[in-house]
Design an enzyme around this catalytic site. Structure first.
Site, PDB file in Angstrom:
ATOM      1  N   ASN A   9       0.878  -1.174   0.000  1.00 51.19           N
ATOM      2  CA  ASN A   9       0.000   0.000   0.000  1.00 51.19           C
ATOM      3  C   ASN A   9       0.914   1.222   0.000  1.00 51.19           C
ATOM      4  O   ASN A   9       1.502   1.554   1.027  1.00 51.19           O
ATOM      5  CB  ASN A   9      -0.900  -0.021   1.248  1.00 51.19           C
ATOM      6  CG  ASN A   9      -1.736   1.250   1.368  1.00 51.19           C
ATOM      7  OD1 ASN A   9      -1.781   2.066   0.439  1.00 51.19           O
ATOM      8  ND2 ASN A   9      -2.399   1.418   2.498  1.00 51.19           N
ATOM      9  N   LYS A  11       0.155   4.238  -0.245  1.00 44.25           N
ATOM     10  CA  LYS A  11      -0.429   5.461   0.352  1.00 44.25           C
ATOM     11  C   LYS A  11      -0.132   6.655  -0.560  1.00 44.25           C
ATOM     12  O   LYS A  11      -0.121   6.493  -1.778  1.00 44.25           O
ATOM     13  CB  LYS A  11       0.076   5.640   1.788  1.00 44.25           C
ATOM     14  CG  LYS A  11      -0.140   4.372   2.614  1.00 44.25           C
ATOM     15  CD  LYS A  11       0.093   4.541   4.085  1.00 44.25           C
ATOM     16  CE  LYS A  11      -0.167   3.195   4.775  1.00 44.25           C
ATOM     17  NZ  LYS A  11      -0.058   3.274   6.233  1.00 44.25           N
ATOM     18  N   HIS A  95      -9.576   1.432   4.934  1.00 47.36           N
ATOM     19  CA  HIS A  95      -8.287   1.594   5.626  1.00 47.36           C
ATOM     20  C   HIS A  95      -8.487   2.567   6.793  1.00 47.36           C
ATOM     21  O   HIS A  95      -9.258   3.521   6.684  1.00 47.36           O
ATOM     22  CB  HIS A  95      -7.225   2.126   4.656  1.00 47.36           C
ATOM     23  CG  HIS A  95      -5.843   2.040   5.230  1.00 47.36           C
ATOM     24  ND1 HIS A  95      -5.378   2.948   6.163  1.00 47.36           N
ATOM     25  CD2 HIS A  95      -4.849   1.142   5.036  1.00 47.36           C
ATOM     26  CE1 HIS A  95      -4.141   2.606   6.506  1.00 47.36           C
ATOM     27  NE2 HIS A  95      -3.801   1.515   5.842  1.00 47.36           N
ATOM     28  N   GLU A  97      -6.813   4.912   7.835  1.00 45.33           N
ATOM     29  CA  GLU A  97      -6.553   6.316   7.504  1.00 45.33           C
ATOM     30  C   GLU A  97      -7.755   6.928   6.777  1.00 45.33           C
ATOM     31  O   GLU A  97      -8.082   8.103   6.956  1.00 45.33           O
ATOM     32  CB  GLU A  97      -5.272   6.419   6.657  1.00 45.33           C
ATOM     33  CG  GLU A  97      -4.034   6.148   7.517  1.00 45.33           C
ATOM     34  CD  GLU A  97      -2.858   5.533   6.778  1.00 45.33           C
ATOM     35  OE1 GLU A  97      -2.823   5.578   5.535  1.00 45.33           O
ATOM     36  OE2 GLU A  97      -1.965   4.981   7.464  1.00 45.33           O
ATOM     37  N   GLU A 167      -5.384  -4.773  10.543  1.00 45.31           N
ATOM     38  CA  GLU A 167      -4.337  -3.779  10.780  1.00 45.31           C
ATOM     39  C   GLU A 167      -4.612  -3.031  12.084  1.00 45.31           C
ATOM     40  O   GLU A 167      -5.384  -2.060  12.083  1.00 45.31           O
ATOM     41  CB  GLU A 167      -4.307  -2.764   9.628  1.00 45.31           C
ATOM     42  CG  GLU A 167      -4.018  -3.363   8.275  1.00 45.31           C
ATOM     43  CD  GLU A 167      -3.425  -2.326   7.318  1.00 45.31           C
ATOM     44  OE1 GLU A 167      -2.345  -2.595   6.789  1.00 45.31           O
ATOM     45  OE2 GLU A 167      -4.030  -1.264   7.115  1.00 45.31           O
ATOM     46  N   GLY A 173       2.713   2.156  10.736  1.00 47.46           N
ATOM     47  CA  GLY A 173       3.699   3.216  10.562  1.00 47.46           C
ATOM     48  C   GLY A 173       4.470   3.553  11.828  1.00 47.46           C
ATOM     49  O   GLY A 173       5.154   4.571  11.890  1.00 47.46           O
ATOM     50  N   SER A 213       3.542  -2.307  10.310  1.00 50.03           N
ATOM     51  CA  SER A 213       4.988  -2.425  10.512  1.00 50.03           C
ATOM     52  C   SER A 213       5.535  -3.797  10.111  1.00 50.03           C
ATOM     53  O   SER A 213       6.416  -4.343  10.774  1.00 50.03           O
ATOM     54  CB  SER A 213       5.360  -2.078  11.961  1.00 50.03           C
ATOM     55  OG  SER A 213       4.992  -0.731  12.243  1.00 50.03           O
ATOM     56  N   GLY A 235       5.170   1.125   4.569  1.00 48.59           N
ATOM     57  CA  GLY A 235       6.542   1.609   4.404  1.00 48.59           C
ATOM     58  C   GLY A 235       7.492   0.654   3.705  1.00 48.59           C
ATOM     59  O   GLY A 235       8.257   1.055   2.824  1.00 48.59           O
TER      60      GLY A 235
HETATM   61  O1  LIG Z   1      -1.256   0.803   6.817  1.00 48.06           O
HETATM   62  C1  LIG Z   1      -0.529  -0.093   6.434  1.00 48.06           C
HETATM   63  C2  LIG Z   1      -0.802  -0.809   5.190  1.00 48.06           C
HETATM   64  O2  LIG Z   1      -2.085  -0.540   4.734  1.00 48.06           O
HETATM   65  C3  LIG Z   1       0.678  -0.481   7.207  1.00 48.06           C
HETATM   66  O3  LIG Z   1       1.628   0.508   7.076  1.00 48.06           O
HETATM   67  P1  LIG Z   1       3.140   0.226   7.589  1.00 48.06           P
HETATM   68  O4  LIG Z   1       3.556  -1.085   6.961  1.00 48.06           O
HETATM   69  O5  LIG Z   1       3.923   1.388   7.097  1.00 48.06           O
HETATM   70  O6  LIG Z   1       3.054   0.128   9.072  1.00 48.06           O
END
Ligand SMILES: O=C(CO)COP(=O)(O)O
Length: 253
Positions: A9, A11, A95, A97, A167, A173, A213, A235
């Site tokens: 992802n 983002k 998601h 976010e 998640e 993150g 993560s 990430g």
């Molecule tokens: O939100 C995420 C994937 O949708 C996870 O993000 P990270 O892998 O950066 O923690």
């Protein structure tokens, strides 16, 4: 047997140039023997070029959200029909976010899930608790409620095809992933929820990812869990080397 699915992802990262550079670098190197399904979920703007760029290379392209209507007066939105029309295969829905910043409610997620199937897209439905909910012991109740609301009204066949990404918000993150045992416990409960709502068949087929993560160094711990079928990675999906290492670690036990 459920096929593992690793989805990056991105983002709101990368420019077009960076996106195409990434796909050029990884496309000949992703596992091609069918052991893992590889997905890149990119910003809307890059989707068309990415779909064409990776054609024939065992990579599928996904969007990170969409509207539930086929068309209409929704300035700035993207429809499922438009995504399908350019060859997008997956769409991330709900998601955390999007839930936090763009008011994506359980009801909207459900409409989007139904609409994704109507237009031939496979939804990756994200669920997960906040740190506060975890500390109050509300994780299971919250995740179960998110899952059952998101999947409401699906046929059993559709339920089998959904991908659910667990998640935990506190792990996204932050560099602080869940323990494999903790993630397995919630993912097993998600499977039970699908069983109660649909059938044992649906529960046995639905693929459940862990996200939060995930890195090349820890992905194997999650993949070794019986109820975890893949990862949704932020990430660590941004650099070609790291993305390829995630796939390598997935196929090599
Ligand atoms: O939100 C995420 C994937 O949708 C996870 O993000 P990270 O892998 O950066 O923690």
């Amino acid at each position: 047997m459920r096929k593992p699915i690793i989805a990056g992802n991105w983002k709101m990262h990368k420019t077009m140039e960076e996106a195409l550079d990434f796909s050029d670098k990884v496309k000949g190197l992703v596992p091609s023997n069918g052991q893992v399904e590889t997905v890149i979920c990119a910003p809307f703007l890059f989707l068309d070029r990415l779909v064409r760029g990776v054609d024939g290379y065992h990579i599928k392209i996904g969007a990170q959200t969409m509207h539930y209507e086929e068309k209409g007066a929704y300035t700035g939105e993207i429809s499922p029909a438009a995504l399908k029309g350019i060859g997008v295969s997956y769409v991330i829905l709900g998601h955390s976010e999007r839930r936090e910043w763009y008011n994506e409610t359980d009801e909207a997620v459900n409409k989007k899930v139904l609409s994704a199937f109507q237009f031939g897209l496979t939804p990756i439905v994200c669920v997960g608790e906040s740190l506060e909910q975890r500390n109050k012991g509300e994780t299971n109740r919250h995740v179960e409620s998110q899952v059952s609301k998101a999947l409401q009204g699906l046929t059993e066949e559709q339920a089998k095809q959904v991908v659910i990404a667990y998640e935990p918000i506190w792990a996204i993150g932050t560099g602080k992933s869940s323990t494999a045992e903790g993630a397995e416990e919630v993912c097993s409960q998600i499977r039970q929820t699908v069983k109660n709502q649909f059938s044992k068949d649906a529960a046995d087929s639905v693929r459940i990812q862990y996200g939060g993560s995930v890195k090349p160094e820890n992905i194997r711990e999650f993949m070794d869990c019986p109820n975890i079928d893949g990862a949704l990675v932020g990430g660590a999906s941004l650099k070609p080397d790291s993305f390829l290492s995630l796939l390598e670690a997935t196929v090599h036990e």
